[in-house]
Enzyme design. Structure first.
Site, short mmCIF file in Angstrom:
data_model
loop_
_atom_site.label_atom_id
_atom_site.label_comp_id
_atom_site.label_asym_id
_atom_site.label_seq_id
_atom_site.Cartn_x
_atom_site.Cartn_y
_atom_site.Cartn_z
N GLY A 96 0.85 -1.19 0.00
CA GLY A 96 0.00 0.00 0.00
C GLY A 96 0.88 1.23 0.00
N THR A 97 0.34 2.33 -0.49
CA THR A 97 1.21 3.50 -0.65
C THR A 97 0.84 4.70 0.21
OG1 THR A 97 0.05 3.84 -2.70
CG2 THR A 97 2.18 2.81 -2.85
N THR A 98 0.27 5.75 -0.35
CA THR A 98 0.28 7.03 0.38
C THR A 98 -0.92 7.26 1.30
OG1 THR A 98 1.37 7.89 -1.57
CG2 THR A 98 0.64 9.50 0.03
N LYS A 106 -7.08 1.58 2.60
CA LYS A 106 -5.94 1.61 3.51
C LYS A 106 -6.16 2.49 4.72
CE LYS A 106 -3.57 2.71 -0.09
NZ LYS A 106 -2.52 3.05 -1.07
N ALA A 164 3.50 4.86 -7.69
CA ALA A 164 2.82 3.87 -6.85
C ALA A 164 1.59 4.43 -6.15
CB ALA A 164 3.79 3.32 -5.81
#
Lengths: 280, 288
Positions: free
Chosen positions: A53-55, A86, A232
């Site tokens: 998972g990213t930001t 997320k 990403a």
């Protein structure tokens, strides 16, 4: 598993011990195989085998705090999910967002939610916001071994402080590092691969005591900026109608903003940007 | 004094039952009553911190009479079992029957194998999607479990209270009506209200009772305590059915979480199970 025998032949002794109010501590004695971080990790870098998972960004505003996250998960150079979530409500007055190895992160969020609810049910009280933040740090600390193999999980935690002194901001943000270091952030914070760009964006748009609507805009805009420069991080996706997930925590508790609200904000930002670009 | 060499199992069990019954009958009563939107717990309990009623899981509540230390450790064990099951399977796999069974086994084991039985009587209540699916389980000190319809009364003068309730109970009552019927039944036999004895029995006041509900309309966690101003309003209002504004105040420091209706689905929410963090739980699934 000890648990299944408990259902059939009454409670095993561990269940009747009056030891503590922590679900994690209880699992460690009754069913340790259910805990993340208790499993051996192969001594090889495993980072590319799992979705990441990213930001995630969080900002405080006048009445509380907002947290938002994009919807993309990546596996190496692939997009493994366009609609991953997320950011979650940890309990009624706090939210948690996660960046890093998705499988471990989601398991950790699930355990953390049960941990907070369990404490609440046993004690009849919620933990203080600092207590919740510390508890999360201990969980991250337990994952250090996996983090060294590329399976790091870095959460961002924010909540409404019911004990906040009058005159101070009730919304508070805590960030973490892979070793379980726990830092309280002033104003805003971001984690994940696009956090550099999100933070730069927030630096220009965030001010203390924003209204809820303005703060929502800074969150969505910072995610837009992160998606602009970080491969990403996913931007708003009008084709599939996928928009960032944004939670708001105020005196009324944690609420997830509807897709309609977020898409309206995202549409405004896209329109303004395309006008400012001057080429479209 | 000499110990007898032999006591028949019959004699032994009878002695233990008598001992447990005596202990339980000294305490104040608890009534668990079903109403239109769920299950109502009313306990005569002057303490506002030592609870007789508690939350086990999303749709499951717990009430007990007897020795506090004993039922408190059973309550904690029930919460643990529910949370472990919900964590390792899914939230909707935690049922009242599982919890009631575990209590029955444990109480039975303690009753037959230990010299002192637990002096407790428990009720495990589960609220369903419709009134027909509400479940009330009564568990006694010897581990027997009974599934009872409509209401359960436990404690000191359970028979008298149940008789009174049976006369006045109607299926599908509103919360305010059910509370009134329950409080009136408890008050009829309570020493706290009959001791004065000038001009008929008074009703128990808000300070003398502990009230909680399992409200089927609430998403996820149905359990909610009714305290303070909300309880006063509900008691004063008598049979007026307007109960929508009865909400626990959010502002109390460290109050237990009470997500309001409309709170978005979280991980493992019964309305959106199996959310592995990808599609679902309120978000829109990809359409192409």
């Amino acid at each position: 598993m000890t648990e299944s025998s408990a259902g059939r032949s009454g409670f095993s002794p561990a269940y009747l011990d009056r030891v503590g109010s922590s679900f994690t501590d209880f699992l460690a004695s009754a069913a340790p195989d259910l805990l993340p971080g208790r499993r051996p990790v192969p001594p090889l870098p495993a980072g590319d085998l799992t979705p990441h998972g990213t930001t995630i960004v969080a900002v405080t505003y006048a009445d509380g705090v907002l947290m938002g996250g994009d919807r993309r998960a990546t596996m190496g150079n692939l997009i493994s999910s366009r609609d991953i979530e997320k950011v979650y409500a940890a309990d009624a007055w706090s939210v948690i967002g996660i960046a890093g190895a998705a499988g471990i992160a989601i398991e950790m969020v699930k355990l953390y939610q049960v941990e907070l609810e369990h404490y609440e049910k046993i004690e009849g009280l919620t933990l203080s916001l600092d207590g919740k933040a510390n508890r999360l740090a201990q969980m991250i600390r337990g994952n250090l071994g996996a983090a060294m193999q590329g399976l790091a999980v870095v959460p961002l935690f924010a909540g409404y402080d019911l004990d906040a002194a009058p005159g101070t901001s009730p919304g508070r943000i805590f960030s973490y590092d892979v070793t379980g270091g726990n830092y309280e952030e002033r104003g805003y914070s971001a984690v994940g691969s696009g956090s550099l760009f999100a933070r730069s964006s927030l630096k220009k748009t965030w001010r203390p005591d924003l209204s809820a609507a303005d703060a929502t805009r800074t969150v969505v805009e910072s995610l837009y900026d992160a998606a602009d420069d970080d491969s990403a991080t996913g931007g708003p996706d009008p084709v599939r109608r996928l928009y960032p997930i944004v939670y708001r925590v105020d005196a009324e508790g944690a609420v997830r903003l509807t897709d309609d609200e977020v898409s309206a904000v995202a549409a405004t930002i896209v329109t303004e940007r395309s006008a400012a670009d001057g080429q479209g | 004094m000499t110990m007898p060499y032999y006591a028949s199992p019959e004699q032994l069990m009878r002695d233990r039952s008598e001992y447990a019954r005596k202990g339980i009958s000294r305490g104040r009563s608890v009534a668990v009553v079903t109403y239109a939107d769920g299950v109502l717990f009313i306990a005569e309990n002057p303490s506002s911190t030592l609870h007789k009623v508690g939350e086990i899981y999303d749709r499951i509540g717990f009430a007990a009479v007897g020795r506090y230390s004993e039922f408190e450790s059973l309550r904690v064990a029930g919460v643990r079992l529910a949370d472990v099951r919900g964590y390792s399977y899914n939230r909707r796999d935690v049922t009242g029957r599982v919890i009631a069974n575990a209590y029955a086994q444990t109480l039975g084991e303690i009753f037959t194998q230990q010299t002192k039985p637990y002096e407790v009587e428990l009720c495990v209540a589960e609220v369903g999607d419709t009134p027909e699916n509400d479940q009330l389980y009564r568990l006694t000190f010897d581990g027997s479990v009974v599934d009872e319809p409509d209401f359960i009364v436990m404690g000191g003068q359970a028979d008298a209270v149940s008789g009174n309730l049976r006369e006045h109970y109607l299926p599908g009552m509103s919360l305010a009506e059910a509370l009134q019927v329950g409080v009136q039944a408890l008050s009829a036999v309570s020493p706290a209200t009959t001791a004065g004895a000038d001009g008929g029995p008074k009703l128990l006041t808000a300070e003398q009772i502990e009230v909680a509900v399992l409200d089927r309309r609430r998403p996820k966690r149905a359990f909610r305590r009714v305290v303070g101003a909300a309880l006063h309003r509900l008691l004063d209002r008598g049979d007026v059915a307007a109960v929508e504004d009865v909400e626990e105040p959010h502002t109390a420091a460290h109050a237990p979480s009470t997500p309001a209706p409309g709170t978005p689905a979280g991980l493992g929410d019964p309305s959106a199970p199996d959310t592995g963090g990808t599609a679902g739980s309120g978000g829109q699934a990809p359409t192409t």
